[in-house]
Design an enzyme around this catalytic site. Structure first.
Site, PDB file in Angstrom:
ATOM      1  CG  ASP A 208      -2.228   0.652   1.113  1.00 51.06           C
ATOM      2  OD1 ASP A 208      -2.267   1.761   0.487  1.00 51.06           O
ATOM      3  OD2 ASP A 208      -3.255  -0.287   1.045  1.00 51.06           O
ATOM      4  CG  HIS A 281      -4.151   2.298  -2.000  1.00 47.43           C
ATOM      5  ND1 HIS A 281      -4.268   3.069  -0.912  1.00 47.43           N
ATOM      6  CD2 HIS A 281      -5.279   2.076  -2.434  1.00 47.43           C
ATOM      7  CE1 HIS A 281      -5.435   3.412  -0.741  1.00 47.43           C
ATOM      8  NE2 HIS A 281      -6.175   2.711  -1.611  1.00 47.43           N
ATOM      9  CD  GLU A 345      -9.907   3.586  -0.779  1.00 46.87           C
ATOM     10  OE1 GLU A 345     -10.947   4.105  -0.113  1.00 46.87           O
ATOM     11  OE2 GLU A 345      -8.658   3.429  -0.403  1.00 46.87           O
ATOM     12  CE1 TYR A 436     -14.766  -3.512   4.059  1.00 47.80           C
ATOM     13  CE2 TYR A 436     -13.605  -1.716   4.727  1.00 47.80           C
ATOM     14  CZ  TYR A 436     -13.855  -2.443   3.893  1.00 47.80           C
ATOM     15  OH  TYR A 436     -13.378  -2.467   2.537  1.00 47.80           O
ATOM     16  CD  GLU A 488      -6.231   2.438   7.256  1.00 50.24           C
ATOM     17  OE1 GLU A 488      -6.653   1.330   7.718  1.00 50.24           O
ATOM     18  OE2 GLU A 488      -6.709   2.786   5.952  1.00 50.24           O
TER      19      GLU A 488
END
Length: 781
Positions: A208, A281, A345, A436, A488
């Protein structure tokens, strides 16, 4: 859709409405997760001793390996060194593992028969024997998980007959090691817990923007440069100004370590699927090899979280040369059928201005940058197909057209998965609405920092991977489901476990147990027994300790009402308060429905009668509502269905910023989606919707607004639901009393980049639940 929304109106720890108690009549000693398809209890029990033999048939290495696994599983806690041999039939006081081709069912099907004289596990394949061993393991006392001899335990197994098979062929759990890195020993523990719960796929997110974690021998700078960032963000990524810890952070797995993990997982019938992100990413890789980007750099490994503009250049041949060489080494390490290529993304800003990318669009006769992404994905797919592999990508790979053999992981809700299944593509459901595990499971004020959102255990358990919108044929393309854990905000091994368990256990039952057999009340009872097993395995799971739990729903009422509660499992009672204080074991004992006649808050806890342990505090806001009067218009046109929109380009930190700007374009939408593809110019963006809401019956309504990123709903120009926030899916529900007529609504929404969601649902006075999409409304006159 009904079950999905009902979860929003149910309390955590106990239900607001009486639930259906399990009709399971099996022996109370039988507590297996995931719940088998069929269990029948019998009289007596089998006693495991040092004289017990493990016998297997036929005499082949794969069946033998399951027998060895069982012996090694039993040995530490019992101190027994059980003999292992091959024979065609069981002996007295033995555990017999047998391949039986006559047993039909899904891959992994098995039968387990325990009697006082022997244990027989039968299956058509060794994988079924392995799953039978996991059930046998859970029939033993939880102390069997100990790594030292437990001298005072009687190793008995209740007599049962189990016939079992998985509901779905794909049962997965994901782990992101790019944002934060975890050692090989922990990865093995993560895999062991998957095996215990009959999961069969470990999705390993290896690259990433914040770090490249796999050694690639042809490109040594990936481990030298791309695997390290100079520092890491402190606090939440949505808070400015950004603050950093000033400490270098990194790590990578050697190819030998990766092979070791693959082999370890394979012995537990778990496939490791690697993810190498492309085209987005990719900043960490570009920091090591800047010539692969559109601008040529310089780049540095990203130190904070989010979506970033620098992605692999789709116009340069050297980009594909690099990725193909990387994938050759990846395929040599990972024998999995699938290779995950991300695809999510990926902002197109750089491609729009890149002469190489624009030339590629021209030469390949592509319409735009979205079709360029499709070209990119399709080209990688063809390369992998040539080597006998298939690609999986996040649902953004649908943009510009889906590669012919691609499998889609639907993460932005279910819409991408539904679309792919209707196109006859295989789908794995991973919706951020339910699966999630980096989202909060309790009140953020009392929990470690997380990205946002709220997914409690019951919501995970309520999930059904087969959407109602699919026909039986289309449903056949749903391979299964997967829980995702992005790291994260998860820095330690203990926090990984805390966020994952017990939600991953609920998921294991979602993907294994027949839908009609699932029952949350029954599951919670079994889970309560299962916690002791997790304690011995030293798993740092989340447990409902006395902390306020975030709650999106309120109970609205016009006149005096009663609130009905129900304990989550047997052997518990409810204590509650009405004065706003946190309840204790000395608070009011719940014995009958709670009468409510004014706005306030009920706080309740579940108490274990034997031990006095208490759950988290469940907050139940109660709101006495008064009628909002409808508007009176002579020029309303009831047949003019739809909703008008104002579209704004650009990035916004709050929904309330939109009204300060002039819209880029306007129009009317009349269809099933608030934001059809033809409305979106590019991300990020904002939209203001305006229309009239028709109400036919008088009563109390509940409206639930779900969005990723921020949204606010106004009713008759008054703020009604505030769901403002960035980069996390969140649902907020509010009650309101309405009379027949029309009400003006304004729905404001912002998308910060990296996937969006906007849903409005309502629970009507008769209990029915509906999606309020644009075609439900009447446009402005």
């Amino acid at each position: 859709m009904k079950n999905r929304l009902l979860a929003l109106f149910l309390a955590i720890g106990f239900t607001l409405f009486p639930g259906c108690k399990s009709g399971d009549t099996t022996n109370k000693k039988v507590s297996i997760i995931p719940l088998p398809r069929e269990i029948k209890s019998k009289q007596g029990e089998f006693r495991l001793t040092n004289e017990t033999q493990i016998i297997y048939s036929p005499d082949n290495e794969e069946v033998k390996s399951v027998a060895v696994y069982l012996a090694e599983l039993i040995s530490p806690a019992t101190g027994y060194n059980l003999s292992i041999s091959s024979a065609s039939a069981p002996k007295k006081h033995s555990v017999f593992l047998k391949i039986n081709d006559s047993i039909a069912g899904a891959k992994g099907v098995y039968q387990l028969n325990v009697s006082p004289t022997k244990v027989i596990i039968e299956a058509p394949e060794a994988i079924g024997l392995f799953y039978g061993v996991q059930s046998l393991r859970q029939l033993l006392p939880p102390e069997i998980e100990a790594q030292s001899v437990q001298p005072d335990i009687q190793w008995t197994i209740p007599s049962v007959m189990i016939k079992d098979e998985p509901r779905f062929q794909y049962r997965g759990l994901h782990l992101d090691v790019s944002r934060h890195f975890f050692p090989v020993s922990f990865i093995k523990k993560y895999i062991d817990l998957l095996a215990l719960h009959k999961m069969n796929t470990f999705h390993w997110h290896l690259t990433d923007d914040q770090g490249w974690r796999l050694e690639i021998k042809k490109y040594p700078k990936l481990k030298e440069i791309a695997s390290w960032r100079k520092e890491t963000l402190i606090g939440h990524g949505g808070q400015k100004p950004f603050k950093y810890d000033g400490k270098p952070y990194g790590g990578f797995y050697t190819q030998e370590e990766a092979r070791e993990i693959v082999e370890y997982a394979a012995k537990r019938y778990i496939t490791v699927i690697p993810e190498i992100e492309m085209p987005g990413h990719a900043t960490a890789a570009l920091a090591a090899y800047p010539e692969l980007g559109c601008t040529g750099g310089p780049y540095e490994v990203i130190t904070r979280w989010g979506v970033f503009p620098d992605i692999f250049c789709a116009g340069k041949e050297k980009t594909f040369e690099f990725l193909e060489n990387v994938l050759l080494e990846v395929m040599d390490i990972f024998p999995s059928k699938y290779i995950h290529i991300g695809g999510d993304e990926a902002p197109k800003n750089r491609w729009e201005k890149c002469p190489y990318c624009q030339l590629r669009i021209q030469k390949e006769n592509l319409k735009d940058e979205h079709e360029l992404q499709s070209y990119f994905v399709t080209r990688i797919e063809k390369f992998l197909n040539q080597h006998g592999r298939q690609i999986i990508g996040w649902d953004e790979i649908l943009e510009g057209g889906l590669a012919p053999g691609a499998t889609v992981m639907s993460w932005r809700g279910e819409s991408g998965g539904i679309k792919a299944a209707k196109m006859k593509h295989e789908v794995i459901m991973t919706p951020n609405s339910h699966l999630y595990f980096d989202y909060y499971q309790a009140n953020p004020e009392n929990e470690p920092l997380a990205i946002g959102g709220f997914i409690p255990l019951e919501k995970v358990y309520s999930y059904n991977p087969i959407p109602d919108e699919l026909s039986p044929e289309e449903a056949g393309y749903i391979l299964g489901a997967q829980g995702n854990l992005w790291t994260e905000y998860i820095k330690t091994q203990e926090q990984v476990e805390y966020m994952t368990y017990p939600r991953a256990i609920a998921l294991s039952e979602v993907v294994w147990t027949p839908e009609e057999k699932k029952n949350y009340y029954n599951f919670r009872n079994r889970l309560e027994s299962h916690f002791k097993r997790l304690n011995i395995l030293n798993v740092n799971y989340f447990y409902e300790v006395p902390k306020p739990i975030s709650n999106t729903n309120k109970v609205g009422f016009l006149e005096d009402t009663e609130i009905v509660l129900e304990p989550p499992f047997a052997g518990t009672e409810i204590r509650y308060t009405l004065d706003g204080s946190d309840p204790t074991t000395a608070s009011i004992l719940y014995t009958q429905p709670i009468k409510v006649n004014k706005t306030g808050i009920i706080k309740a806890i579940t108490v274990k009668k034997k031990t006095g342990e208490i759950s988290a505090v469940k907050e139940i806001p109660v709101q006495k509502v008064t009628f909002v009067q409808p508007l009176t218009f002579e020029n309303i046109q009831p047949n003019k269905k739809g909703i008008s929109y104002q579209y704004y380009k650009g990035s916004y930190q709050s929904v309330k910023q939109l009204n300060k700007f002039t819209p880029y374009k306007t129009g009317v939408i009349n269809g099933p989606k608030f934001i059809p593809e033809n409305v979106i110019e590019e991300e990020p963006f904002g939209v203001i919707f305006k229309a009239y809401l028709p109400i036919e019956k008088e009563g109390v309504y509940y409206f639930c607004l779900t969005s990723d990123d921020g949204s606010i709903l106004y009713l008759n120009d008054q703020e009604f639901i505030n769901n403002d926030g960035l980069h996390s899916s969140k649902t907020v529900c509010e009650p309101i009393a309405l009379k027949p007529g029309y009400y003006s609504i304004s729905l404001e929404f912002i998308e910060a980049g990296g996937g969006y969601k906007l849903e409005l649902q309502a629970k009507f006075p008769d209990g029915s639940i509906k999606d309020l999409n644009p075609s439900y409304f009447v446009t402005n006159p």
